[in-house]
Design an enzyme around this catalytic site. Sequence first.
Site, mmCIF file in Angstrom:
data_model
loop_
_atom_site.group_PDB
_atom_site.id
_atom_site.type_symbol
_atom_site.label_atom_id
_atom_site.label_comp_id
_atom_site.label_asym_id
_atom_site.label_seq_id
_atom_site.Cartn_x
_atom_site.Cartn_y
_atom_site.Cartn_z
ATOM 1 N N ASP A 121 0.859 -1.191 0.000
ATOM 2 C CA ASP A 121 0.000 0.000 0.000
ATOM 3 C C ASP A 121 0.892 1.237 0.000
ATOM 4 O OD1 ASP A 121 0.962 0.201 2.651
ATOM 5 O OD2 ASP A 121 -0.741 -0.949 3.392
ATOM 6 N N ASP B 38 1.430 4.960 1.682
ATOM 7 C CA ASP B 38 1.044 5.882 2.756
ATOM 8 C C ASP B 38 1.597 7.261 2.458
ATOM 9 O OD1 ASP B 38 -0.100 3.770 4.406
ATOM 10 O OD2 ASP B 38 1.970 3.110 4.679
ATOM 11 N N ASP C 273 8.992 4.251 13.376
ATOM 12 C CA ASP C 273 9.634 3.171 14.117
ATOM 13 C C ASP C 273 11.084 2.905 13.677
ATOM 14 O OD1 ASP C 273 8.649 2.146 11.731
ATOM 15 O OD2 ASP C 273 7.449 0.547 12.626
HETATM 16 P P1 ATP Z 1 3.749 -2.700 5.210
HETATM 17 O O1 ATP Z 1 2.606 -1.797 4.797
HETATM 18 O O2 ATP Z 1 4.506 -3.285 4.094
HETATM 19 O O3 ATP Z 1 3.372 -3.670 6.255
HETATM 20 P P2 ATP Z 1 4.772 -0.259 6.343
HETATM 21 O O4 ATP Z 1 6.136 0.129 6.792
HETATM 22 O O5 ATP Z 1 4.162 0.581 5.270
HETATM 23 O O6 ATP Z 1 4.850 -1.770 5.933
HETATM 24 P P3 ATP Z 1 2.469 0.390 7.900
HETATM 25 O O7 ATP Z 1 1.880 -0.364 9.038
HETATM 26 O O8 ATP Z 1 1.689 0.521 6.645
HETATM 27 O O9 ATP Z 1 3.867 -0.274 7.623
HETATM 28 O O10 ATP Z 1 2.862 1.826 8.473
HETATM 29 C C1 ATP Z 1 3.284 2.878 7.635
HETATM 30 C C2 ATP Z 1 4.415 3.629 8.303
HETATM 31 O O11 ATP Z 1 3.947 4.224 9.519
HETATM 32 C C3 ATP Z 1 5.599 2.794 8.725
HETATM 33 O O12 ATP Z 1 6.511 2.608 7.679
HETATM 34 C C4 ATP Z 1 6.201 3.619 9.846
HETATM 35 O O13 ATP Z 1 6.944 4.688 9.340
HETATM 36 C C5 ATP Z 1 4.954 4.185 10.520
HETATM 37 N N1 ATP Z 1 4.486 3.323 11.613
HETATM 38 C C6 ATP Z 1 3.551 2.344 11.545
HETATM 39 N N2 ATP Z 1 3.357 1.766 12.736
HETATM 40 C C7 ATP Z 1 4.181 2.380 13.598
HETATM 41 C C8 ATP Z 1 4.443 2.242 14.991
HETATM 42 N N3 ATP Z 1 3.814 1.324 15.723
HETATM 43 N N4 ATP Z 1 5.360 3.076 15.554
HETATM 44 C C9 ATP Z 1 6.009 4.011 14.807
HETATM 45 N N5 ATP Z 1 5.806 4.169 13.504
HETATM 46 C C10 ATP Z 1 4.911 3.385 12.884
HETATM 47 MG MG MG Z 2 2.199 0.427 4.549
#
Ligand code: ATP
Ligand code: MG
Length: 446
Positions: free
Chosen positions: A69, A71, A150
Amino acid sequence: MLKRLYNFIRPNSQQTRRQVYSRDQHSVSRKHISSGALQVMSRLNQAGYEAYLVGGGVRDLLLEGRPKDFDIATSATPEQVKRLFRGARIIGRRFKIVHVRMGREIIETTTFRAHHSDSNKRNESSQSDSGMLLRDNVYGDIESDAARRDFTINALYYTSDGFEVHDFCNGLHDVKHRTIRMIGDPITRYREDPVRMLRAVRFAAKLGFKIETKTEQPIRHHGKLLLDISPSRLFDEMLKLFMAGSATATFQLLLDHDLLQHLFPATAACVKSDAMGLQLIQQTMTNTDKRIRADQRVTPAFIYAALLWPAMQAEQTFLEQKKKMSPLQAQNQAAHKVIGDQLAHTAIPKRFTSVIREIWDLQLRLPLRRGRRAERLLEHPRFRAAYDFVLLREEVGENMDGLGLWWTQYQDADEHGRELLQQQLSNTAGNKPKRRRRKPKKPSEQ
Ligand code: ATP
Ligand code: MG
């Protein structure tokens, strides 16, 4: 192209100075970004706000993967975003985000966050006694936003108007060195949100990265903080852990980091001594990954059925031996207990608990396949899942008297073939129907 860029990057130090990489210094191409995400960024820019692609979208494009996805992080507040887009919805209280609908896509748009010390208003930010963030709606600028994310590899920002990647935490260095590194002090960050421990493991498994020592070390000791996380959030996390194509590696890392015990305590306790149970779970994860790669359907109910099977069986055996219950009675009671205990850790929506129970229940019914029963079982809505479960049990070495093969042949056979298979059963002494013995009447009934 990345190689050229990496030559610029100094070894990691956790800095917050912005490093900007222009289009010829990185491999993120607009071509691979969804049109919805590009439109959202462009409209925000036109309205005078900053807007960046961030998180997994940038990380996975740098690694030449396909992001799940996209963001967006922006300087616009959720209300301002909502005003710009028809069909935008503000969701979440703990952490407000806007879902912007663009055709069939939903683009998650978040406002730049800041540190909590920057606010003393309770409705914007709050923290529990253990340091956990209960609310996180303090807005800031891009630099503070990067520091609140994170891992360094998740804090890279791509601008669609300037085609640049902005890096505040040496994330590109860590992408190159395939390292998961927490931004800031890992223990504080795990206290703020213990789910970050699961995320570290998930990204390590998904990307094949190593977790940097200071990020990894506290996990074993702080895993118990996961007990403070709501079961419904842990259910969502568990779907991401096991249903995103890297379940096998993720499960192994959960074991290695002693985290399984905080998500599935009964399972973690059983697999220490039940090698076959452990293998059954590992094989389920491997099969799940294969199905996902082949674009086949997977259901959390099947994964739960496997994860909780060793604990359910141990309880069932106990009830049969110590309480002299029938297998059916014992299994019913064991299933009720094991699922009930699990709900305190990870929620399981009702629609899945009933499927788990049906898969288990059919394990006792599939051997009883004489005559018309076989046809009826075949029509059961969970037949396929239960049959797969039998194959799984056999695959890990359980002796089920050829039950899996019989059902494989039965499904493939025509009418004549099915009759022959039924005859085979009649010829097998063990499958002769047992004559029911009448219960002796109680003296009072005589
Ligand atoms: P994927 O969507 O492939 O699982 P992602 O890194 O995009 O990985 P998401 O859960 O979509 O993960 O979150 C988007 C972004 O938001 C992350 O890359 C991170 O920068 C931030 N983020 C998400 N969850 C947390 C958290 N618990 N603490 C700090 N930052 C977070
Ligand atoms: Mg994501």
